[in-house]
Design a protein around this motif. Structure first.
Motif, short mmCIF file in Angstrom:
data_model
loop_
_atom_site.label_atom_id
_atom_site.label_comp_id
_atom_site.label_asym_id
_atom_site.label_seq_id
_atom_site.Cartn_x
_atom_site.Cartn_y
_atom_site.Cartn_z
N ASN B 54 3.21 -7.00 -10.37
CA ASN B 54 3.20 -5.55 -10.23
C ASN B 54 4.21 -5.15 -9.17
O ASN B 54 4.26 -5.72 -8.09
N HIS B 102 3.45 4.35 -19.17
CA HIS B 102 2.61 5.53 -19.27
C HIS B 102 3.30 6.44 -20.29
O HIS B 102 4.42 6.87 -20.08
N GLN B 360 -7.08 5.03 -11.65
CA GLN B 360 -6.31 6.13 -11.07
C GLN B 360 -6.98 7.48 -11.26
O GLN B 360 -6.83 8.36 -10.43
N PHE B 420 0.17 1.73 -3.60
CA PHE B 420 -0.10 0.33 -3.95
C PHE B 420 0.20 0.14 -5.42
O PHE B 420 0.09 1.08 -6.22
N GLY B 423 -2.28 -3.65 -9.49
CA GLY B 423 -3.14 -4.79 -9.19
C GLY B 423 -3.82 -4.62 -7.85
O GLY B 423 -5.01 -4.92 -7.70
N1 LIG Z 1 6.88 8.20 -8.64
C1 LIG Z 1 6.60 7.24 -7.77
N2 LIG Z 1 6.78 7.46 -6.47
C2 LIG Z 1 6.51 6.52 -5.59
N3 LIG Z 1 6.07 5.29 -5.89
C3 LIG Z 1 5.90 5.03 -7.18
C4 LIG Z 1 6.15 5.97 -8.18
N4 LIG Z 1 5.90 5.43 -9.38
C5 LIG Z 1 5.48 4.20 -9.11
N5 LIG Z 1 5.47 3.96 -7.80
C6 LIG Z 1 5.06 2.74 -7.15
O1 LIG Z 1 5.52 1.66 -7.89
C7 LIG Z 1 4.62 0.59 -7.82
C8 LIG Z 1 4.34 0.08 -9.17
O2 LIG Z 1 4.30 1.21 -9.96
P1 LIG Z 1 3.92 1.21 -11.48
O3 LIG Z 1 3.34 2.53 -11.78
O4 LIG Z 1 5.10 0.79 -12.29
O5 LIG Z 1 2.86 0.08 -11.62
P2 LIG Z 1 1.33 0.13 -11.56
O6 LIG Z 1 0.88 1.02 -10.47
O7 LIG Z 1 0.92 -1.28 -11.55
O8 LIG Z 1 0.93 0.76 -12.91
P3 LIG Z 1 -0.17 0.25 -13.90
O9 LIG Z 1 -1.36 0.04 -13.09
O10 LIG Z 1 -0.30 1.30 -14.90
O11 LIG Z 1 0.40 -1.02 -14.44
C9 LIG Z 1 3.43 1.12 -7.02
O12 LIG Z 1 3.58 0.71 -5.69
C10 LIG Z 1 3.58 2.60 -7.12
O13 LIG Z 1 3.03 3.23 -5.99
#
Ligand SMILES: Nc1ncnc2c1ncn2[C@@H]1O[C@H](COP(=O)(O)OP(=O)(O)OP(=O)(O)O)[C@@H](O)[C@H]1O
Ligand SMILES: Nc1ncnc2c1ncn2[C@@H]1O[C@H](COP(=O)(O)OP(=O)(O)OP(=O)(O)O)[C@@H](O)[C@H]1O
Ligand SMILES: [Mg+2]
Ligand SMILES: [Mg+2]
Lengths: 322, 530, 371, 309
Positions: B54, B102, B360, B420, B423
């Motif tokens: 992640n 998403h 979330q 975060f 994961g």
């Molecule tokens: N628009 C954003 N601004 C700041 N940080 C972001 C943004 N989008 C994602 N992140 C950060 O990127 C990281 C991974 O993001 P991403 O959404 O791709 O994975 P995720 O949170 O594991 O999603 P999922 O749980 O759906 O797999 C996290 O630390 C998240 O906070």
């Protein structure tokens, strides 16, 4: 209540509803694209001033209308820069625009005309006159239809007909064209539009600009059609009522028509305490009469209108990278 | 480079040019370096996998290729010619389509409207819609991608929504299809179907990039695979020349246990006893139609089922935020299903902890810092409060401890939840719910979208909790997960329990049939109690 | 991870924004043929140059603190309370009833009694829209706007037909009894040996307002209730999961909000006018929206924004007093301040962030550190 | 140097603040003097402006509006050497204050008579701004005069609203006018500040007669404004400023008898008011002036014999 009174009431309803309808549709475009706009009031006021001022200076109401629309567009652009380009808070921007318009109109009016924040009275071609529709005079005496056509339908200024025509036009634009589809999408999920390769910023500016144009017409209607000149603060909270109507209408064009007509009817009834008295059979306290439209709105809202769901992306700036 | 040389090059290199070549892509989000000097080549007609923890930068890299983000540095070459991907329109023009992690769908639009959005023919919608409807029929015939064109997105399941996303790309005649964690939300059957479609597309010469956390999918479907770690591309290998273990190690940087180790359960008394549970939702649809089940201390009851068959409602009603009717007892004492005591706080007070399906939307307040989220739902507990106030110091201390124990990275209690990765967000929720020493733990989709290192850890925690003698109700659409963790498996279909199985006496095939509503006898399911 | 240090975020950005608003305002002043520097001087000395000026600045600020806090607490629950104006009007009615019909022995008791009535009346006026929102789904923005108008009519009726002393032309109540008159800052500071202007209306309710800021800070950031309110504001679905009742939070947040707006009446009605007049709120409820937005719904921010607006009001009054600049200029300056500090702040922030990021990268490469 | 403080409506309210400004301007033009003035923005500034001007040595300090009564009674004793004049307040008993009240009901009575006489439909009407006792006083006088001229007359009265916005809503004023026209009114009297602009405009557009207020507004729509009810605030201010620091204090009421109120006749309305009408009105005016005809003052007991609110 006799038939002629009814016609008069409805006639008044139409006049009072027109600026609300224009402003409501203006808000509809903006908010459907995800930009909340509590600055309808300010844009309307600025347009009312500039259209009256320029009409009075040039003697031509159409140039006045253009100036009013221009002023409203300028404020709309400001709102766009603040809330689209700089991703600022849309509510704050709207509040600021309302203050700005309230102050600037009087300041400029005083500077230009020295009449205490008013424009001179408009006469002749500097004003929108009522239009007599074909045949109105001829059938005026026919029972029922005569008054309906000659009094209620005919005799309004061109802007009224424009406002009512704007309803189906808005509906068609939103639901039947590519532009409308994209505009609605950008208010619901701007990322969907972005990933389709369409500019979110461009669409939102377009929506805000349409909002500016419609508010401009609404303002011009106040000062050059309903009235013959500008008086400070003459929008008198209509922008906020339009906003209420927009929520009431659940952000839909036809509902917006009915909602603003309802508010217009309330306003018209307020001018006819005798009718209300006749209807409910007792005298209504003056203050209660004044509050009646607002009380009725709350009652209707609580009783008959379900939850209004705003466009999902509304109010939030579109940020993809931080 | 002049146009002429470009075309020349194209002509000469046509047979060997990679469909996609990224050269030296770098991208920073403010202080975060999401991609560092990444280069990659994908040959046409292949399926290329990308894996990584992640936050490794997979989605960012693909979003750059799709023109959603602009790279700070680097070049994109498509079919042997350098292409300026200035925005998604340019990417679409270059034949790229992307299904985001998403979905980018408009919820209250119809399928058809979503499909034509941005790819309309002309200014009026009518002809565009008619044309899209026709080609939708063709696509459905060609690939088996059936969807109701007039359904609203908000009314269809995620599997369907994903189809819409794929159809969107195909409608735009994409030759290169990027799928970012497509199976995270799919049932096994849906996933299988997806892979069949991908194979079909590949056989037509289309190029596919697949991001996933599931090594099995990588091994089964891809031709080559790249591994990313902390913004860098650490390896690219032929799938046939590697193994899951090696990939896992490349990805996480240490050896990962790919199987859940557990001893047989020693079930105790019945903790949760559910009889005739019914739930009717806002729209008046009966979502649970008389559920009977029991969970004992020291065992994991796994609920298998295709998403949308009432599992969510089961968790919600037990977790205290949906009303229901029927008889539910916890340790022999009845639970209030509708009254004043049917809320989440009363449930927690009774010893029911709940890891919700959607971390979330439900499990976390994304704007809250980690320590505030650690108290979420437990903020009235004695050790977290001093009178009317929150005992912030105590909560922070407790959070730091939990983060340490659950290996949450970064272990900073003052970082907002949204910062975060998925994961780690999940670990924060788990730590909160497990550590309050509940009698019953409700867990929904514990590892959705979570990387392999974190999955391993989460599974270990669930087993450990069971071994402490807690009752666990596990809901997951991952059959593999259900089979690995459960001591008993109940299969839900259409708001009912179709049957119970023991994990060592069943297999994915049998469960799959039950999930489709087909019982042993082969007869269609009969609604109970109606 | 934040790009900018905290001091830059909370001090530098607002300051530069304010400066920009000032520059544009100066241009407007210039355009109407006046001297902007003289005008600025007049405003600053008029509002901050004497205890007298401070007395007025703080008086206005007190009003705005109450209404600003009212809007802020509702914002935390993601409720937009546009009804501060009406709630403050009703608060005035509460104060008037308390002061006129109860024989208070001492101002301190009167203040408590009046504050309770003010809060109660304001709270009731907010509770109805809140209930309609929570139970009937009526959009709170519309209902609170409507309740402003209804409050105006109600107040008009009360003053014209009920509370007005017989024969008085003025739609206002009689003067409140001497015993209910609140001590001004002059009275409060004199025993401490501090000379403060006798004429200025700032009074003990300033302390109530400051106490309200502190109390609200504690409520929002320290109490379990505040935690629930914020949680609900961030995510309704998560709040439900955690067992936080949307109905309860909506009601409580709006009741607190209405009570705070109502409390404003202890300042303007009880502290200053010492009677209830028709137009006592004068739009302070709407200014409260700007104050809350500028203060980012944080009590400290609201406090500072309220002082800023108090300064603009008092400075503007001085300007109107000694020059021929129309009072609308002040409205324009207010608009520019709101615009630049509130809506266009990113215009300042974005380039600043770039600067800080560059500085940071430069520092990092120099030390060769990896964060 | 004298000072003038306007009420919240502002210097250019088309009503009595503007009349006060006109009086002060006339004084300045005739004497070559200068004066300070301020438009208030808030209630709290009443006392503030009074004190600031008093401390700066302005004398006399003139203010308009009954709302000053309270502030002035607080401030005046603190500045015994400064003279104050206040328009619309005549009940304070302070040694350095000149209170000037107006018998608006008397002037309104006269224009009410004219309205009833000019009306062909037998219905006349009144539009007030904000619903406050002062405006009811206008309405009540108007109704009495109308009834006196024609016992069968129907009098319609409407108020624009309950907030200060009611002074600046010409659109609503216009609708009220149209509503009254549809109820048969053919003469409308507006006492509504900026809202009145809309009333007079609409009356002119719709071809009925209107009546202006406070200042002479006959010229606004020449030949269409029947007359204007004059309230000589300008004279009151002019007098106060002319007397300067020797301002005569005490309470005064400006009535028909002393020319404080009246109705306007000029070239713009001479064709509208016949000799008969004028003589009838002048006769009534004489009787009111000598006390043989009493016009009921609404504010004396909050009731009106000719109209109910
Ligand atoms: N628009 C954003 N601004 C700041 N940080 C972001 C943004 N989008 C994602 N992140 C950060 O990127 C990281 C991974 O993001 P991403 O959404 O791709 O994975 P995720 O949170 O594991 O999603 P999922 O749980 O759906 O797999 C996290 O630390 C998240 O906070
Ligand atoms: N829109 C964004 N704004 C700011 N930072 C972002 C954004 N998106 C991602 N990031 C940052 O970039 C890093 C890489 O994120 P990315 O989403 O590409 O990870 P990922 O490999 O897709 O993770 P996951 O497996 O969780 O989906 C994250 O750690 C995050 O800090
Ligand atoms: Mg990702
Ligand atoms: Mg992920």
């Amino acid at each position: 209540m006799d038939y002629l009174t009814l016609i008069q009431l409805l006639d008044s309803t139409v006049r009072l509803a027109t600026p609300l309808l224009l402003a409501c549709l203006a808000g509809l475009f903006s908010e459907r694209a995800g930009i909340f706009d509590i600055g309808l009031e300010g844009k309307m006021l600025a347009a009312a001033f500039f259209s009256a001022a320029v009409a009075s200076l040039t003697g031509n109401v159409w140039i006045g209308l253009l100036a009013g629309v221009g002023a409203s567009l300028a404020l709309a652009a400001l709102h766009g820069i603040a809330s689209i380009t700089f991703r600022g808070n849309q509510l704050i921007s709207g509040v600021a625009i309302n203050f700005l318009a309230a102050g600037m109109t009087v300041l400029i009016a005083q500077d230009w005309f020295r009449q205490g924040g008013r424009t001179p009275s408009l006469v002749g071609g500097a004003r929108f006159e009522g239009i007599t529709l074909p045949g109105a005079d001829a059938i005026a005496d026919v029972p029922l239809i005569g008054p309906l056509y000659a009094e209620l339908i005919s005799g309004h200024s061109i802007l009224v007909y424009m406002a009512f025509a704007a309803v189906p036009l808005t509906w068609w634009l939103l639901y039947r064209t590519r532009f409308g589809l994209r505009l609605r999408a950008v208010g619901e999920n701007p990322a969907s539009v972005d990933t389709a390769g369409i500019s979110v910023v461009g669409l939102r500016y377009a929506a805000v600009a349409i909002c500016g144009v419609l508010c401009g017409i609404a303002g011009a209607y106040l000062s050059t059609a309903l009235q013959a000149g500008f008086v400070k603060d003459m929008s008198a909270g209509r922008g906020f009522i339009a906003l209420a109507a927009l929520i009431f209408a659940k952000w839909r064009p036809w509902y917006a028509l009915w909602a603003t007509l309802l508010f217009g009817l309330f306003g018209a009834l307020e001018t006819r305490p005798d009718v209300i008295e006749a209807m409910i059979g007792m005298k209504v306290q003056g203050q209660l009469l004044g509050a009646l439209p607002y009380i009725m709105t709350v009652v209707i809202l609580a009783g008959f209108v379900g939850k209004a769901i705003p466009p999902r992306a509304g109010g939030e700036p579109y940020v993809k990278e931080r | 480079m002049s146009d002429q040389t470009t075309t020349e090059r194209q002509a000469t290199a046509a047979s060997t040019a990679p469909a996609i070549e990224l050269k030296g892509i770098s991208k920073a989000f403010g202080p975060v370096q999401a991609n560092k000097d990444i280069s990659i080549r994908v040959m046409p007609g292949t399926i290329h996998g990308i894996i990584g923890e992640n936050g490794a930068g997979k989605s960012t890299l693909m979003s750059i290729l799709y023109g959603f983000y602009k790279a700070d540095k680097g070049e994109v070459w498509i079919n042997g010619s350098k292409t300026a991907i200035t925005d998604s329109q340019a990417a679409i023009a270059a034949g790229i389509g992307m299904v985001f992690q998403h979905f980018k769908l408009v919820e209250n639009f119809t399928v058809l409207e979503n499909i034509i959005l941005g790819a309309e023919d002309g200014r009026l919608l009518k002809p565009s819609l008619a044309k899209a409807r026709r080609s939708l029929v063709e696509l459905a015939n060609d690939y088996g991608l059936n969807v109701d064109p007039d359904a609203l997105i908000q009314d269809i399941g995620v599997g369907m929504q994903q189809r819409v996303e794929i159809l969107k790309a195909l409608y735009r005649q994409a030759d290169i299809l990027i799928l970012d964690e497509p199976t995270g939300v799919l049932t096994p059957a849906e996933a299988d179907q997806l892979f069949r479609i991908l194979d079909r597309l590949k056989s037509e010469g289309k190029t596919i990039i697949l991001i996933t956390h599931k090594l099995r999918e990588i091994m089964e479907t891809t031709d080559t695979v790249s591994v990313m770690r902390r913004g860098e591309m650490t390896a690219t290998v032929k799938t046939s020349e590697t193994s899951p273990a090696e990939l896992a190690e490349l990805m996480v940087g240490r050896k990962v246990l790919l199987r859940v180790d557990k001893v047989p359960a020693t079930p105790g008394d019945v903790v949760l006893d559910v009889k005739g549970l019914r739930v009717i939702d806002d729209k008046g649809v009966e979502r649970l139609r008389g559920i009977d089940l029991q969970v004992r201390a020291g065992e994991v009851l796994g609920i298998a089922g295709v998403a949308g068959n009432g599992q969510s409602e089961l968790l919600e009603v037990l977790g205290g935020y949906a009303d229901g009717t029927g008889e539910v007892t916890l340790n022999g004492v009845a639970l209030d299903l509708t009254g004043r005591l049917s809320d989440g706080q009363s449930r927690r007070a009774r010893g029911i902890a709940h890891v919700p399906e959607d971390r979330q939307r439900e499990g976390l307040i994304m704007e809250y810092q980690a320590w505030e989220n650690t108290a979420f739902g437990y903020h009235h507990d004695a050790d977290y409060r001093t009178g009317l106030l929150m005992n912030n110091a105590a909560i922070r201390e407790d959070t730091a401890e939990k983060m340490e124990r659950f290996d949450v990275r970064p272990p900073n209690p003052k970082l907002a939840a949204k910062n975060f990765s998925g994961g780690n967000q999940q670990k924060i929720v788990l730590a909160r719910e497990i550590e309050r020493n509940p009698d019953l733990l409700l867990i929904g989709q514990p590892t959705r979208g979570v990387d392999i290192g974190a999955i391993e850890f989460i599974h270990q925690q669930i087993v450990a909790l069971r071994d402490q003698g807690k009752a666990i109700l596990l809901v997951s659409v991952e059959l593999e997960e259900i089979l690995a963790l459960s001591d008993r498996i109940a299969v839900m279909f259409d708001g009912q329990v179709m049957g119970e199985r023991l994990p060592d006496q069943t297999d994915e095939k049998e469960l799959g049939l039950l999930m489709a509503g087909i019982t042993d006898t082969g007869a269609a399911p009969v609604a109970k109690g109606t | 991870m934040d790009v900018m240090p905290k001091w830059a975020e909370v001090v530098l950005v607002p300051l530069i924004s304010l400066l920009l608003a000032g520059i544009i305002s100066a241009l407007v002043v210039l355009a109407i043929g006046e001297d902007p520097i003289a005008a600025a001087k007049l405003m600053v000395t008029g509002a901050l140059g004497s205890t007298y000026g401070w007395g007025y600045t703080l008086y206005y600020a007190t009003n705005f603190m109450f209404t600003g806090l009212a809007v802020a607490i509702a914002f935390h629950a993601r409720l937009f309370n546009i009804g501060g104006e009406g709630q403050a009007m009703l608060g005035g009615l509460g104060v008037a009833l308390a002061c006129l019909y109860v024989p208070w022995p001492h101002w301190s008791l009167a203040l408590i009694g009046a504050a309770v009535m003010a809060g109660l009346f304001g709270a009731i006026w907010a509770a109805i829209p809140a209930w309609l929102q929570a139970k009937r789904g009526s959009h709170i923005v519309i209902t609170t706007i409507m309740f402003n108008f209804i409050a105006a009519a109600l107040l008009n009726y009360a003053l014209v037909n009920m509370l007005r002393p017989k024969g008085s032309m003025d739609p206002a109540t009689a003067r409140f009894p001497e015993a209910t008159n609140l001590p001004t800052l002059h009275d409060l500071l004199a025993p401490l040996g501090i000379e403060f202007s006798k004429a200025a209306p700032a009074n003990v309710s300033l302390l109530v307002a400051i106490a309200a800021c502190v109390a609200l800070w504690v409520l929002i950031w320290r109490t379990r209730l505040g935690y629930e309110i914020r949680a609900y504001g961030h995510s309704e679905s998560a709040a439900k999961y955690a067992g936080i009742s949307p109905v309860k939070i909506t009601m409580i947040a709006m009741i607190i909000s209405g009570a705070l707006a109502g409390l404003m009446a202890t300042n303007n009605v009880m502290g200053e006018a010492e009677r209830l007049v028709l137009n006592s709120t004068e739009g302070a409820g709407f200014i409260g929206i700007a104050v809350a937005l500028m203060g980012r719904s944080h009590p400290v921010g609201v406090f500072i924004a309220a002082i800023l607006f108090g300064f603009l009001y008092q400075g503007g009054a001085e300007l109107a007093l000694w020059t021929s600049i129309p009072r609308e200029l002040i409205v324009v300056i207010q608009a520019l301040v709101i615009l630049f500090t509130g809506a266009l702040d990113n215009m300042v922030r974005m380039p600043l962030e770039k600067v800080f990021l560059a500085l940071r990268n430069a520092r990092m490469t120099k030390t060769g550190g990896v964060e | 140097e004298p000072a003038l403080i306007f009420d919240l409506g502002g210097k250019f309210d088309k009503s009595f603040n503007e009349a006060a400004f006109a009086g002060a301007t006339r004084w300045a033009e005739e004497t070559g003097g200068t004066f300070r003035d301020i438009e208030l923005q808030s209630e709290a500034q009443r006392e503030q402006a009074l004190r600031r001007f008093a401390e700066a040595g302005a004398n006399p300090i003139v203010m308009t509006g009954f709302a000053f009564a309270d502030a002035l009674s607080q401030v005046a004793p603190d500045y015994p050497d400064t003279k104050f004049a206040v328009v619309d307040v005549n009940w304070l008993d302070l040694p350095n204050v000149r209170g000037i009240g107006f018998a608006e009901h008397e002037g309104s009575y006269l224009v009410g008579m004219l309205a009833a006489q000019a009306s062909k439909s037998g219905t006349v009407s009144f539009i007030g701004g904000m619903d406050i006792p002062l405006i009811r006083k206008f309405a009540c006088g108007f109704a009495q005069g109308a009834v006196a001229a024609n016992a069968d007359v129907k009098v319609i009265a409407n108020m624009t609203g309950t907030t200060p916005a009611a002074w600046n809503d010409p659109v609503k004023g216009s609708e009220l006018t149209k509503a009254q026209i549809s109820q048969g009114s053919d003469v409308v009297f507006a006492a509504a500040g900026g809202t009145g602009v809309g009333v007079l405009q609409t009356a002119a557009d719709e071809g009925i007669l209107s009546i202006g207020v406070d200042s002479n507004q006959n010229h606004l729509h020449s030949g269409k404004v029947l007359t204007s009810m004059l309230k000589r605030v300008d004279n009151a201010v002019f007098d106060a400023m002319s007397q300067g620091t020797d301002l005569e204090t005490g309470n005064f009421t400006m009535t028909l008898a002393n020319g404080g109120v009246g109705y306007a006749m000029d070239e713009h309305n001479k064709d509208l008011v016949s000799a008969d009408m004028q003589s009838a009105v002048d006769a009534a005016a004489a009787k009111i002036a000598d006390g043989s005809l009493a016009v009921h003052d609404y504010s004396s007991d909050d009731t009106c014999p000719a109209l109910s609110f």
